[in-house]
Design an enzyme around this catalytic site. Structure first.
Site, mmCIF file in Angstrom:
data_model
loop_
_atom_site.group_PDB
_atom_site.id
_atom_site.type_symbol
_atom_site.label_atom_id
_atom_site.label_comp_id
_atom_site.label_asym_id
_atom_site.label_seq_id
_atom_site.Cartn_x
_atom_site.Cartn_y
_atom_site.Cartn_z
ATOM 1 N N CYS A 110 0.841 -1.202 0.000
ATOM 2 C CA CYS A 110 0.000 0.000 0.000
ATOM 3 C C CYS A 110 0.882 1.261 0.000
ATOM 4 O O CYS A 110 1.632 1.462 -0.935
ATOM 5 C CB CYS A 110 -1.010 -0.009 1.145
ATOM 6 S SG CYS A 110 -2.346 1.192 0.884
ATOM 7 N N HIS B 154 -3.795 -4.758 -0.316
ATOM 8 C CA HIS B 154 -3.361 -5.348 0.949
ATOM 9 C C HIS B 154 -3.470 -6.869 0.886
ATOM 10 O O HIS B 154 -4.535 -7.414 1.150
ATOM 11 C CB HIS B 154 -4.244 -4.838 2.088
ATOM 12 C CG HIS B 154 -4.011 -3.411 2.431
ATOM 13 N ND1 HIS B 154 -3.096 -3.006 3.374
ATOM 14 C CD2 HIS B 154 -4.561 -2.274 1.939
ATOM 15 C CE1 HIS B 154 -3.096 -1.690 3.462
ATOM 16 N NE2 HIS B 154 -3.972 -1.213 2.608
ATOM 17 N N GLU C 1 -2.439 -8.894 2.991
ATOM 18 C CA GLU C 1 -2.727 -9.386 4.354
ATOM 19 C C GLU C 1 -4.204 -9.270 4.706
ATOM 20 O O GLU C 1 -4.653 -9.812 5.711
ATOM 21 C CB GLU C 1 -1.855 -8.634 5.373
ATOM 22 C CG GLU C 1 -2.297 -7.228 5.736
ATOM 23 C CD GLU C 1 -1.947 -6.146 4.720
ATOM 24 O OE1 GLU C 1 -1.633 -6.468 3.565
ATOM 25 O OE2 GLU C 1 -2.021 -4.957 5.095
#
Lengths: 211, 256
Positions: free
Chosen positions: A81, A190, A192
């Site tokens: 990001c 993202h 994650e």
């Protein structure tokens, strides 16, 4: 087991990155320690919020030196990001220009779209030969949340260097969603927070880039 | 291909347990939030929202623990609301593993709070939650909708549509638009409210309140919502996330 450092420079939800990497089998430490960050098998540079604010935080822990030193030794770095955005030359947010790490030429600026932030799950166009996106279908979606991005890829092709693999996404217009450049990788979205698709990407990075 | 419309289950949490009451007044227990979050993730939820419905009466630490345990095993975005009053509250929730926080009553009392939070943590993680209803008594607001507090029981006289626009000006990254008239009715979203807010903001709008049947979802998207949120219809298994996505897909809406 790969030893991964998630660089802690006061930006955002570091725990998500830590947990997601642990889920795919990494030995993860969240730290701002210079030596630990230089020595890890892989370094993840997260980041949320304003470009200039992230650069301030990054500079405070000598982040650009850590990244530079690692890349000089061919040691993998993954920016996520704003952690991707700061790898470019500069960011312009609300008229404020800030220097980035300058690993790639280019400017991070506001995307032109009807609805911003670009928030939610979107598809990407990965080039053939991609390592990060290997095994992921073209209609796979990743979680994005950002208003700024790299709208033009400015690194000129040359015979002297192998050109990086650039992945694009579209929201209002095209912008860079990912870069794979030897030891230096980055995603605008993202991983994650991107469920199983994100886990696959992180696993690809761990296995085939960090090794 | 573009960004997908998000389908978001909302878990109302009281003292660490999921509840959902009609208009927030009759609370019924529907389970463990961490387990439910994992189930929704597996069912294809695009995000999760936790609303701490009893935040004002304490149990703040319990909520932080719920957020931490959820973020341990769920890898999709998590928004937490209810009782968020200060930048420190935001910080605690983000550190526990939340990706966004929604702010409601505290911002009505002091709108500048939204700007302070957005500057410190980034617009992308500050959601303005607007509990709106049609003005029932007193002078009508320009949009005919007003902001309410106390689960829709108390009117503020503040125009709900103008308030959403103000929130964007102050730096919030998203509007969670709750129709207090529609909430608990299962009679469909308040489309007029969504349309009016859509016209004045260009941050994402999450439509909430009134979902009761599959056919309620496509009109909310046509009215301008970027995401749809529902609670009880999902908790009690009346509708499944996948079914909502199927009906949206059939209406040519992009979903994950």
């Amino acid at each position: 087991m790969s030893r991964i450092v998630v660089l802690d420079y006061g930006s955002g939800n570091l725990r998500s990155a830590e947990r997601a990497l642990r889920r795919v089998g990494a030995d993860v430490t969240v730290t701002s320690d210079f030596d630990a960050a230089c020595d890890a098998d892989g370094l993840v540079v997260p980041g949320v919020g304003a470009f200039a604010h992230c650069m301030e935080g990054l500079n405070a822990v000598r982040g650009p030196q850590i990244i530079g030193r690692r890349l000089a030794g061919g040691r993998p770095v993954l920016g996520i990001c704003v952690g991707m955005q700061v790898l470019f030359e500069r960011g312009v947010e609300f008229g404020v220009e800030a220097d980035g790490c300058g690993e790639w030429p280019g400017t991070v600026e506001r995307i032109k779209a009807d609805v911003l932030p670009h928030m939610g799950w979107n598809t990407v166009r990965a080039p053939s030969g991609s390592t990060l996106f290997a095994g992921l279908d073209a209609d796979t979606r990743f979680y994005f949340v950002h208003s700024f991005g790299v709208r033009r890829w400015e690194l000129e092709e040359s015979h002297a260097i192998r050109p990086p693999l650039v992945t694009w996404a579209h929201h209002g217009e095209d912008f860079v969603a990912g870069v794979e450049n030897g030891a230096l990788s980055a995603t605008q979205f993202h991983p994650e927070k991107s469920g199983d698709a994100g886990a696959q990407l992180l696993q690809n990075w761990l296995r085939d880039v960090v090794g | 291909m573009g960004v997908a419309v998000r389908v978001i289950p909302c878990l109302d949490v009281d003292a660490g347990r999921v509840v959902k009451g009609v208009n927030f007044q009759e609370l019924r227990d529907a389970g463990d939030p961490v387990e439910m979050a994992a189930v929704y993730d597996a069912e294809g939820a695009d995000e999760l929202t936790f609303l701490d419905v009893t935040a004002s009466s304490g149990e703040r630490a319990t909520m932080i623990d719920v957020v931490r345990r959820t973020a341990e095993q769920v890898f999709i975005p998590l928004t937490v609301g209810g009782g968020i009053r200060t930048p420190e509250d935001v910080d605690r929730m983000l550190r526990a593993g939340a990706d966004k926080v929604s702010v409601n009553t505290a911002a009505i009392a002091r709108p500048e709070l939204l700007g302070e939070m957005a500057r410190r943590f980034g617009s992308q993680c500050i959601v303005l939650s607007v509990d709106a209803r049609r003005v029932k008594e007193g002078a009508p607001t320009p949009s005919t909708f007003e902001v309410t507090t106390h689960g829709g029981r108390t009117g503020t006289g503040i125009d709900a549509v103008e308030w959403a626009a103000r929130g964007q000006e102050l730096g919030v990254g998203e509007i969670l638009l709750n129709s207090m008239d529609a909430d608990g009715t299962r009679a469909g979203f308040d489309l007029e409210l969504i349309e009016k807010v859509r016209r004045v903001v260009d941050v994402p709008v999450i439509a909430s309140g009134g979902a009761g049947a599959l056919e309620h979802f496509p009109p909310a998207i046509r009215a301008g919502a970027d995401a749809v949120l529902a609670a009880s219809v999902f908790h009690f298994g009346q509708l499944r996330i996948g079914e909502v996505k199927d009906v949206l897909r059939a209406d040519h809406v992009e979903v994950r």
